[in-house]
Scaffold this active site. Sequence first.
Site, PDB file in Angstrom:
ATOM      1  N   ASP A 277       0.856  -1.167   0.000  1.00  0.00           N
ATOM      2  CA  ASP A 277       0.000   0.000   0.000  1.00  0.00           C
ATOM      3  C   ASP A 277       0.908   1.239   0.000  1.00  0.00           C
ATOM      4  O   ASP A 277       2.121   1.155   0.239  1.00  0.00           O
ATOM      5  CB  ASP A 277      -0.950  -0.020   1.217  1.00  0.00           C
ATOM      6  CG  ASP A 277      -2.160   0.872   0.997  1.00  0.00           C
ATOM      7  OD1 ASP A 277      -3.159   0.693   1.711  1.00  0.00           O
ATOM      8  OD2 ASP A 277      -2.103   1.739   0.098  1.00  0.00           O
TER       9      ASP A 277
HETATM   10  C1  GLC Z   1      -4.316   4.301  -0.093  1.00  0.00           C
HETATM   11  C2  GLC Z   1      -5.213   3.169   0.355  1.00  0.00           C
HETATM   12  C3  GLC Z   1      -5.351   2.059  -0.658  1.00  0.00           C
HETATM   13  C4  GLC Z   1      -5.281   2.645  -2.055  1.00  0.00           C
HETATM   14  C5  GLC Z   1      -3.878   3.186  -2.258  1.00  0.00           C
HETATM   15  C6  GLC Z   1      -3.690   3.823  -3.634  1.00  0.00           C
HETATM   16  O1  GLC Z   1      -3.507   4.743   0.961  1.00  0.00           O
HETATM   17  O2  GLC Z   1      -4.899   2.568   1.614  1.00  0.00           O
HETATM   18  O3  GLC Z   1      -6.594   1.403  -0.400  1.00  0.00           O
HETATM   19  O4  GLC Z   1      -5.560   1.637  -3.016  1.00  0.00           O
HETATM   20  O5  GLC Z   1      -3.524   4.127  -1.259  1.00  0.00           O
HETATM   21  O6  GLC Z   1      -4.475   4.967  -3.743  1.00  0.00           O
END
Ligand code: GLC
Length: 719
Positions: A267
């Site tokens: 993430d």
């Molecule tokens: C965010 C979220 C995740 C998302 C990613 C990309 O922090 O936790 O769910 O897909 O970043 O935007």
Amino acid sequence: MTEHQLKSLLEQMTLDEKIAQLLQLAGPFYKGSKDNGEITGPMAEMGITAEEIEKSGSVLGVSGAQDVMRIQEEYLKTNRLGIPLLFMADVVHGYKTIFPVPLAIGCSWDLDLAEKSAEIAAKEASVSGVHVTFAPMVDLVRDPRWGRVMETTGEDPYLNSEFARAFVRGFQGENLQEDTNRVAACVKHFAAYGAPEGGRDYNTVNMSERQLRESYLPAYKAALDEGCEMVMTSFNTVDGIPSSGNKWLMRHLLRGEWQFDGVVISDWGAVKELIPHGVAEDEREAAAKAILAGVDIEMMTACYVKNLKHLVETKEVNEAIIDEAVLRILQLKHKLGLFDNPYRGADVKLEQEVVMSDEHLNASRELAAKSVVLLKNENILPLKKEQKVALIGPFAQSGDILGPWSWMGSKEKTIQLADGLSDKTSTINIAKGSDIETVTDEQLEEAVNAAEDADVIVLALGEDSDMSGEAGCRADIRLPESQLVLVSKLKQLDKPIVAVLFNGRPLDLHGLIDQADAVLEAWYPGTAGGAAVADLLYGDVNPSGKLTMSFPYSVGQVPVYYNHYNTGRPKLDPDVKERYLSQYLDIPNEPLLPFGFGLSYTTFTYSDYKVSSETVTPETPLTLSVKITNTGDFTGDEIVQLYIRDLSGEVVRPVKELKAFEKVSLKPGESKEITFTITEEQLRYYHSDLQYTSDQGSFEAYIGPDSQHVTTFSFKLVK
Ligand code: GLC
């Protein structure tokens, strides 16, 4: 390309080119994007170079057929081996046609419409150049203080698993290479991100492996069993080790036990966060831990590109580990057909026709109407067209009903509740009455005036979308005080009050549910939300949604969920006065509204139960039948639920576990027999030695319209 050709391509790559494939950045830094590749801000601070961007493997958060095609074209001009760029984005519940948030979709209990919503989202996203979506999010939740409960389908492992499968089917279809109207799915957040202590985002997750396997892992596994192409690691720790550096989670469980051979992405920043977590001294150690644990792509930090080459040179990381990761990424690009056509489904002309089409909007409206839950109705709904309505509240004329993960959704193009009601009747007075978190005397006065000659007051209340979603955690889960003041002010007018809630979590409804005569939980219903709610208010659609996450009596109860353990001192009768029981002195144990609860404009009776046997064996399941009759005046859908309970396990067992459900649509007076089958497999659970098996012994089965109002049947498992 064959597997052999992919491997020979890998062999041609330099170590720098391989490592760059493991980097994912946001769009502005690419030539052809609006910022035309200007390395600024956080990227400059990270020391990211233009050359690293030219070699990087994927980009997130870019869409639009024209932009994507231009970036891809520029990118391929400088990518030595012509390896196409992979475009990923958060298309969680819709691309531009936004569907209800997943917690709402869960309350529809409609797997077909859920699949359809993902198929439409994929169609709009793929024609706009997106290849992979960071969805479905399947984190099981039991704590409404957490902002992201809106993004999941709720508190039940079985139901979440069924929805996970449906979303993956919708996003990916049968063949990603041939069907360019689909996108690859990425199940998240692996694992147990929905269980942070205190309901506070990014906080510690602490539980036994048995609890993890029993409740939190099933939905990820279901998504992967359905063929989900990618996994995203979570920000939290799992048994003391952050997911993105957790070898047990990724190498042992995901790749070993589950045999997943797809791409794993961290993430946002989670690799570098190993440092503040306190399991890596610096970015070099973070890079080593993450790659050795099994993260293939590092999202939005540069630990890999800045350190992996040196780690390989010092033999702290074997280049073969990097080769595995790069090969998985090349295989994904191949599955998406990008080597044959780097532009895949992107089509500027078609994009104009497909995105936000009437067909898609109608699908969103249908699903939204099925996702709304009628929580209370003292016979004032449905409204009559001749009734004079006062529509009052901060959500009366608000487009902020898309939810916090609507990314490309347009609040301006959203059908507001006022729009929806205006299509039903011309006799509406509208007043804001309060803001989301503030109220003035003028606003209250305006509201009272608007309600003066109304037959019924429709209150449009709720949470701003910033009060929900990622990092949107609340310790006080009541409606904001300003709105409760508005409710009590209007209550003094002694007129019927219908409350419609636009929010992203189960709320403590005290101050509202006792004041209003009817309450509709609309969640964030999406682009057609105002129309869907109006359809329900006027009875053009009969509410059928049922809660998939318990509404607590108060935040003091949290976590409160239906599939809890019994304890040694259960308080079985709320009215019994005995001190030494598992209870509170000041509030009940039961939630205000239980899992599976939802009302209708009609009534259903359950009768003519039939049980095929009082025993189940591994060879012979038993069947349970019930006749459902619509005894009211409206056609309606009823969601019949089957739960079981293992009365004595090797470890404690939940007092109820959802094992099946069936949604039946009945006209007034119509009946239908529903039959459930109970098999030995459904009675298996994780023992203390983590073996997943069943024990012979006594069980109970429950059938009913929700998790509290059930009819009980006893049976035994004989092996
Ligand atoms: C965010 C979220 C995740 C998302 C990613 C990309 O922090 O936790 O769910 O897909 O970043 O935007």
